[in-house]
Design an enzyme around this catalytic site. Structure first.
Site, mmCIF file in Angstrom:
data_model
loop_
_atom_site.group_PDB
_atom_site.id
_atom_site.type_symbol
_atom_site.label_atom_id
_atom_site.label_comp_id
_atom_site.label_asym_id
_atom_site.label_seq_id
_atom_site.Cartn_x
_atom_site.Cartn_y
_atom_site.Cartn_z
ATOM 1 N N ILE A 1 -1.567 3.314 7.428
ATOM 2 C CA ILE A 1 -2.907 3.017 7.142
ATOM 3 C C ILE A 1 -2.089 1.970 8.635
ATOM 4 O O ILE A 1 -1.081 1.283 8.700
ATOM 5 C CB ILE A 1 -2.566 1.681 6.090
ATOM 6 C CG1 ILE A 1 -4.050 0.794 6.708
ATOM 7 C CG2 ILE A 1 -1.911 0.676 5.908
ATOM 8 C CD1 ILE A 1 -4.717 -0.317 5.696
ATOM 9 N N ALA A 2 -3.677 1.878 9.284
ATOM 10 C CA ALA A 2 -2.902 1.160 10.626
ATOM 11 C C ALA A 2 -4.714 0.573 11.308
ATOM 12 O O ALA A 2 -5.208 1.599 11.228
ATOM 13 C CB ALA A 2 -2.113 2.277 11.946
ATOM 14 N N GLU B 1 5.645 3.520 0.202
ATOM 15 C CA GLU B 1 6.807 2.423 1.180
ATOM 16 C C GLU B 1 6.194 1.261 1.502
ATOM 17 O O GLU B 1 5.934 1.712 3.320
ATOM 18 C CB GLU B 1 7.609 3.862 1.416
ATOM 19 C CG GLU B 1 8.650 4.295 0.399
ATOM 20 C CD GLU B 1 7.440 5.634 -0.303
ATOM 21 O OE1 GLU B 1 6.870 6.047 0.546
ATOM 22 O OE2 GLU B 1 7.763 6.282 -1.427
ATOM 23 N N TYR C 1 -0.614 -5.546 1.136
ATOM 24 C CA TYR C 1 -0.845 -5.016 -0.602
ATOM 25 C C TYR C 1 -0.686 -5.724 -1.443
ATOM 26 O O TYR C 1 -1.309 -5.255 -2.403
ATOM 27 C CB TYR C 1 0.370 -4.132 -0.076
ATOM 28 C CG TYR C 1 0.629 -2.927 1.511
ATOM 29 C CD1 TYR C 1 -0.157 -2.124 1.029
ATOM 30 C CD2 TYR C 1 1.685 -3.138 1.939
ATOM 31 C CE1 TYR C 1 -0.150 -1.436 2.498
ATOM 32 C CE2 TYR C 1 1.876 -2.072 2.377
ATOM 33 C CZ TYR C 1 0.485 -1.514 2.900
ATOM 34 O OH TYR C 1 0.348 -0.329 4.039
ATOM 35 N N ASN D 1 7.930 -6.205 7.563
ATOM 36 C CA ASN D 1 6.585 -5.824 8.116
ATOM 37 C C ASN D 1 5.661 -6.889 7.115
ATOM 38 O O ASN D 1 5.015 -6.794 6.321
ATOM 39 C CB ASN D 1 5.806 -4.556 7.588
ATOM 40 C CG ASN D 1 4.643 -3.892 8.505
ATOM 41 O OD1 ASN D 1 3.586 -4.751 8.664
ATOM 42 N ND2 ASN D 1 4.699 -2.602 8.096
HETATM 43 C C1 LIG Z 1 -1.205 -3.953 8.469
HETATM 44 C C2 LIG Z 1 -2.813 -3.652 8.898
HETATM 45 C C3 LIG Z 1 -3.179 -2.489 8.023
HETATM 46 C C4 LIG Z 1 -3.268 -5.388 8.569
HETATM 47 O O1 LIG Z 1 -4.964 -4.813 9.089
HETATM 48 P P1 LIG Z 1 -5.566 -5.769 9.225
HETATM 49 O O2 LIG Z 1 -7.335 -5.310 9.369
HETATM 50 O O3 LIG Z 1 -5.117 -6.339 10.226
HETATM 51 O O4 LIG Z 1 -5.823 -6.773 8.013
HETATM 52 P P2 LIG Z 1 -7.474 -7.911 7.737
HETATM 53 O O5 LIG Z 1 -8.014 -8.464 8.688
HETATM 54 O O6 LIG Z 1 -7.709 -7.118 6.717
HETATM 55 O O7 LIG Z 1 -6.054 -9.166 6.962
HETATM 56 C C5 LIG Z 1 -6.204 -8.498 5.487
HETATM 57 C C6 LIG Z 1 -4.937 -9.784 5.120
HETATM 58 O O8 LIG Z 1 -3.742 -8.763 5.457
HETATM 59 C C7 LIG Z 1 -2.685 -10.035 5.757
HETATM 60 N N1 LIG Z 1 -2.401 -10.036 6.978
HETATM 61 C C8 LIG Z 1 -2.415 -9.058 8.138
HETATM 62 N N2 LIG Z 1 -2.250 -9.332 8.763
HETATM 63 C C9 LIG Z 1 -1.845 -10.668 9.129
HETATM 64 C C10 LIG Z 1 -0.284 -11.222 9.291
HETATM 65 N N3 LIG Z 1 0.116 -10.912 10.754
HETATM 66 N N4 LIG Z 1 0.861 -12.206 8.733
HETATM 67 C C11 LIG Z 1 0.539 -12.717 7.576
HETATM 68 N N5 LIG Z 1 -0.662 -11.543 6.447
HETATM 69 C C12 LIG Z 1 -1.579 -11.067 7.342
HETATM 70 C C13 LIG Z 1 -3.165 -11.159 5.038
HETATM 71 O O9 LIG Z 1 -3.092 -11.527 3.708
HETATM 72 C C14 LIG Z 1 -5.024 -10.976 5.103
HETATM 73 O O10 LIG Z 1 -5.751 -11.582 5.194
HETATM 74 P P3 LIG Z 1 -6.256 -12.826 5.453
HETATM 75 O O11 LIG Z 1 -7.199 -12.473 6.788
HETATM 76 O O12 LIG Z 1 -7.343 -13.017 4.816
HETATM 77 O O13 LIG Z 1 -5.107 -14.171 5.328
HETATM 78 C C15 LIG Z 1 -2.216 -4.513 10.122
HETATM 79 O O14 LIG Z 1 -1.611 -5.005 10.278
HETATM 80 C C16 LIG Z 1 -1.508 -3.036 11.537
HETATM 81 O O15 LIG Z 1 -2.100 -1.908 12.015
HETATM 82 N N6 LIG Z 1 0.000 -2.848 10.871
HETATM 83 C C17 LIG Z 1 0.367 -1.884 11.662
HETATM 84 C C18 LIG Z 1 0.473 -1.384 11.006
HETATM 85 C C19 LIG Z 1 1.880 -1.059 9.591
HETATM 86 O O16 LIG Z 1 2.427 -2.095 9.733
HETATM 87 N N7 LIG Z 1 0.734 -0.461 8.610
HETATM 88 C C20 LIG Z 1 2.026 -0.293 7.246
HETATM 89 C C21 LIG Z 1 2.757 0.926 7.182
HETATM 90 S S1 LIG Z 1 3.501 0.581 5.697
#
Ligand SMILES: CC(C)(COP(=O)(O)OP(=O)(O)OC[C@H]1O[C@@H](n2cnc3c(N)ncnc32)[C@H](O)[C@@H]1OP(=O)(O)O)[C@@H](O)C(=O)NCCC(=O)NCCS
Length: 156
Positions: free
Chosen positions: A76-77, A108, A120, A113
């Site tokens: 997921i990204a 995993e 999750y 992260n």
């Molecule tokens: C993880 C990821 C997919 C989240 O996507 P996103 O669109 O930014 O997430 P959302 O805006 O829907 O946030 C949902 C929740 O995730 C958590 N979250 C997301 N980014 C966060 C951050 N930088 N710090 C803390 N919590 C975070 C929070 O609980 C958030 O809820 P909130 O906004 O109500 O606090 C994104 O950060 C990403 O692409 N990361 C890099 C790829 C990655 O690490 N993938 C997982 C591999 S296992």
């Protein structure tokens, strides 16, 4: 607000571009092609609503594979410029709508992260163990997480 739809092969160049900006060891194009070719794969993309050209612009994606007894959330990204706008949540909501609320789902994640782990955990995934030095690029450990039957569907 983004719209979530099934990923198509024509989305993959954009998916791979986000993948390369995101991960130190990105999936190759052929890895995405392989997953999309599996009939049971939950392969989703997020697009910005708007004019047709914009609707094809993927800003996030999710790949979840189906096995006999469980699903595996493999990737997921979200585009780095579009994070913290609810796209990650929208992708997981759509995944759960397809797998069903009772599905067992595992994944995993790198122990460092924190954003992904927080996402999750908000969906009821819980840490059940570690895979030491799972990530060959940095030698980092992986946290093994499961979302088991009976977990409330809606995010907290
Ligand atoms: C993880 C990821 C997919 C989240 O996507 P996103 O669109 O930014 O997430 P959302 O805006 O829907 O946030 C949902 C929740 O995730 C958590 N979250 C997301 N980014 C966060 C951050 N930088 N710090 C803390 N919590 C975070 C929070 O609980 C958030 O809820 P909130 O906004 O109500 O606090 C994104 O950060 C990403 O692409 N990361 C890099 C790829 C990655 O690490 N993938 C997982 C591999 S296992």
């Amino acid at each position: 607000m983004s719209e979530i739809r099934a990923l198509t092969y024509s989305d993959l160049p954009r998916v791979v571009a986000i993948e390369r900006r995101t991960f130190p060891t990105p999936w190759s194009l052929s890895m995405f092609v392989l997953e999309l070719s599996k009939p049971d794969c939950v392969c989703l993309g997020s697009v910005r609503p708007g004019p047709p050209a914009q609707r094809d612009e993927i800003d996030g994606y999710l790949i979840c594979a189906r096995y006999d007894e469980a699903y595996h959330l493999m990737n997921i990204a979200v585009d780095p410029d579009q994070r913290r706008h609810g796209i990650g949540r929208a992708l997981i909501d759509a995944m759960l709508a397809q797998t069903g609320q009772d599905a067992n789902i595992t994944l995993e994640v790198r122990v460092s992260n924190a954003p992904a782990i927080a996402l999750y955990e908000a969906y009821g995934f819980r840490s059940v163990g570690m895979r030491p030095r799972y990530y060959a690029d940095t030698g980092e450990d992986a946290l093994i997480m499961w979302r088991a039957i009976g977990t409330p569907w809606e995010a907290a």
